[in-house]
Design a protein around this motif. Structure first.
Motif, PDB file in Angstrom:
ATOM      1  N   ILE A 127      59.639  34.012  75.591  1.00 34.64           N
ATOM      2  CA  ILE A 127      59.727  35.509  75.459  1.00 34.64           C
ATOM      3  C   ILE A 127      59.670  36.397  76.770  1.00 34.64           C
ATOM      4  N   GLU A 128      58.200  36.178  77.175  1.00 32.04           N
ATOM      5  CA  GLU A 128      57.734  37.030  78.390  1.00 32.04           C
ATOM      6  C   GLU A 128      58.488  36.456  79.432  1.00 32.04           C
ATOM      7  N   THR A 129      59.293  35.744  79.586  1.00 28.51           N
ATOM      8  CA  THR A 129      60.105  35.498  80.831  1.00 28.51           C
ATOM      9  C   THR A 129      61.405  36.601  81.041  1.00 28.51           C
ATOM     10  N   ASP A 130      61.354  37.300  79.953  1.00 29.20           N
ATOM     11  CA  ASP A 130      62.627  38.399  80.401  1.00 29.20           C
ATOM     12  C   ASP A 130      61.780  39.402  80.911  1.00 29.20           C
ATOM     13  N   PRO A 131      62.095  39.967  82.131  1.00 30.69           N
ATOM     14  CA  PRO A 131      61.386  41.016  82.891  1.00 30.69           C
ATOM     15  C   PRO A 131      61.089  42.295  82.236  1.00 30.69           C
ATOM     16  N   ASN A 132      61.652  42.481  80.966  1.00 23.86           N
ATOM     17  CA  ASN A 132      61.314  43.697  80.202  1.00 23.86           C
ATOM     18  C   ASN A 132      60.793  43.408  79.094  1.00 23.86           C
ATOM     19  N   PRO A 133      59.753  44.296  78.687  1.00 22.41           N
ATOM     20  CA  PRO A 133      58.883  43.894  77.182  1.00 22.41           C
ATOM     21  C   PRO A 133      59.932  43.833  76.142  1.00 22.41           C
ATOM     22  N   VAL A 134      59.695  43.048  75.350  1.00 22.26           N
ATOM     23  CA  VAL A 134      60.433  43.123  73.918  1.00 22.26           C
ATOM     24  C   VAL A 134      60.345  44.174  72.960  1.00 22.26           C
ATOM     25  N   LEU A 135      59.077  44.157  72.778  1.00 22.25           N
ATOM     26  CA  LEU A 135      58.493  45.467  72.003  1.00 22.25           C
ATOM     27  C   LEU A 135      57.883  46.598  72.846  1.00 22.25           C
ATOM     28  N   VAL A 136      58.456  47.709  72.676  1.00 23.63           N
ATOM     29  CA  VAL A 136      58.044  48.900  73.428  1.00 23.63           C
ATOM     30  C   VAL A 136      57.299  49.907  72.694  1.00 23.63           C
ATOM     31  N   SER A 137      57.246  49.801  71.368  1.00 21.12           N
ATOM     32  CA  SER A 137      56.514  50.618  70.604  1.00 21.12           C
ATOM     33  C   SER A 137      55.670  49.564  69.736  1.00 21.12           C
ATOM     34  N   LYS A 138      54.558  50.253  69.319  1.00 21.96           N
ATOM     35  CA  LYS A 138      53.465  49.658  68.698  1.00 21.96           C
ATOM     36  C   LYS A 138      54.006  49.101  67.263  1.00 21.96           C
ATOM     37  N   PRO A 139      53.788  47.952  66.932  1.00 28.05           N
ATOM     38  CA  PRO A 139      54.053  47.414  65.633  1.00 28.05           C
ATOM     39  C   PRO A 139      53.563  48.270  64.683  1.00 28.05           C
ATOM     40  N   ALA A 140      54.147  48.214  63.370  1.00 26.67           N
ATOM     41  CA  ALA A 140      53.458  48.870  62.219  1.00 26.67           C
ATOM     42  C   ALA A 140      52.118  47.992  61.693  1.00 26.67           C
ATOM     43  N   PRO A 141      51.320  48.591  61.112  1.00 30.27           N
ATOM     44  CA  PRO A 141      50.512  47.781  60.542  1.00 30.27           C
ATOM     45  C   PRO A 141      50.852  46.901  59.435  1.00 30.27           C
ATOM     46  N   GLY A 142      50.128  45.498  59.769  1.00 26.66           N
ATOM     47  CA  GLY A 142      50.566  44.557  58.829  1.00 26.66           C
ATOM     48  C   GLY A 142      51.902  43.675  59.420  1.00 26.66           C
ATOM     49  N   ALA A 143      52.196  44.067  60.630  1.00 30.10           N
ATOM     50  CA  ALA A 143      53.515  43.446  61.129  1.00 30.10           C
ATOM     51  C   ALA A 143      52.912  41.933  61.707  1.00 30.10           C
ATOM     52  N   ASN A 144      53.534  41.235  62.010  1.00 31.18           N
ATOM     53  CA  ASN A 144      53.502  39.807  62.315  1.00 31.18           C
ATOM     54  C   ASN A 144      52.473  39.636  63.588  1.00 31.18           C
ATOM     55  N   GLU A 145      51.612  39.119  63.424  1.00 32.23           N
ATOM     56  CA  GLU A 145      50.518  38.902  64.607  1.00 32.23           C
ATOM     57  C   GLU A 145      50.927  38.645  66.120  1.00 32.23           C
ATOM     58  N   TRP A 146      51.975  38.002  65.884  1.00 33.63           N
ATOM     59  CA  TRP A 146      52.818  37.526  67.226  1.00 33.63           C
ATOM     60  C   TRP A 146      53.527  38.465  67.981  1.00 33.63           C
ATOM     61  N   HIS A 147      54.209  39.442  67.012  1.00 29.41           N
ATOM     62  CA  HIS A 147      54.740  40.672  67.585  1.00 29.41           C
ATOM     63  C   HIS A 147      53.422  41.455  68.146  1.00 29.41           C
ATOM     64  N   GLN A 148      52.412  41.639  67.387  1.00 31.72           N
ATOM     65  CA  GLN A 148      51.415  42.720  68.023  1.00 31.72           C
ATOM     66  C   GLN A 148      50.786  41.875  69.259  1.00 31.72           C
ATOM     67  N   ARG A 149      50.815  40.622  69.362  1.00 28.93           N
ATOM     68  CA  ARG A 149      50.406  40.168  70.741  1.00 28.93           C
ATOM     69  C   ARG A 149      51.475  40.248  71.848  1.00 28.93           C
ATOM     70  N   LEU A 150      52.498  40.477  71.586  1.00 28.94           N
ATOM     71  CA  LEU A 150      53.780  40.672  72.580  1.00 28.94           C
ATOM     72  C   LEU A 150      53.431  41.976  73.033  1.00 28.94           C
ATOM     73  N   TYR A 151      53.310  42.894  72.070  1.00 32.37           N
ATOM     74  CA  TYR A 151      53.012  44.089  72.469  1.00 32.37           C
ATOM     75  C   TYR A 151      51.771  44.666  73.315  1.00 32.37           C
ATOM     76  N   ASP A 152      50.613  44.030  72.637  1.00 34.03           N
ATOM     77  CA  ASP A 152      49.480  44.131  73.387  1.00 34.03           C
ATOM     78  C   ASP A 152      49.300  43.720  74.724  1.00 34.03           C
ATOM     79  N   ARG A 153      50.104  42.536  74.876  1.00 33.27           N
ATOM     80  CA  ARG A 153      50.272  41.971  76.283  1.00 33.27           C
ATOM     81  C   ARG A 153      51.059  42.895  77.343  1.00 33.27           C
ATOM     82  N   ALA A 154      52.201  43.405  76.752  1.00 34.15           N
ATOM     83  CA  ALA A 154      52.873  44.246  77.633  1.00 34.15           C
ATOM     84  C   ALA A 154      51.994  45.345  77.884  1.00 34.15           C
ATOM     85  N   VAL A 155      51.322  45.855  77.155  1.00 39.09           N
ATOM     86  CA  VAL A 155      50.421  46.916  77.393  1.00 39.09           C
ATOM     87  C   VAL A 155      49.390  46.552  78.502  1.00 39.09           C
TER      88      VAL A 155
END
Length: 100
Positions: free
Chosen positions: A66-94
């Motif tokens: 997923i991270e090979t897309d040059p743009n981040p998939v998630l550009v806003s912070k996932p809601a509390p309790g969201a899938n941990e992998w979505h949180q990781r994608l977001y955190d890594r983009a930040v």
């Protein structure tokens, strides 16, 4: 969207830790058949395929793909309790400086 991505997404979320070796191997092979980089639409579709655990490391392969897309998939912070992998994608983009 390329057929390889469509096939992976059509099979749904990654299996959990109690799946058979064959199922986990199949999903891993499907991921490795997807040429890099992925498009934004492909990355969005692939992000829907995370399950609750790491599927014996296959979830990391999915994340890296997923991270090979040059743009981040998630550009806003996932809601509390969201899938941990979505949180990781977001955190890594930040942390990578791609989003504030």
């Amino acid at each position: 969207m390329r057929p390889e991505v469509q096939a992976f997404v059509a099979d749904g979320p990654l299996p959990d830790w109690n799946a058979s070796e064959e199922e986990i191997g199949k999903r891993d092979q499907q991921l490795r058949a997807i040429a890099k980089p992925v498009t934004g639409a492909e990355a969005q579709a692939l992000a829907s395929c995370f399950s609750l655990d790491d599927c014996y490391g296959v979830a990391w392969t999915l994340l890296y793909l997923i991270e090979t897309d040059p743009n981040p998939v998630l550009v806003s912070k996932p809601a509390p309790g969201a899938n941990e992998w979505h949180q990781r994608l977001y955190d890594r983009a930040v942390f990578g400086g791609l989003i504030p």
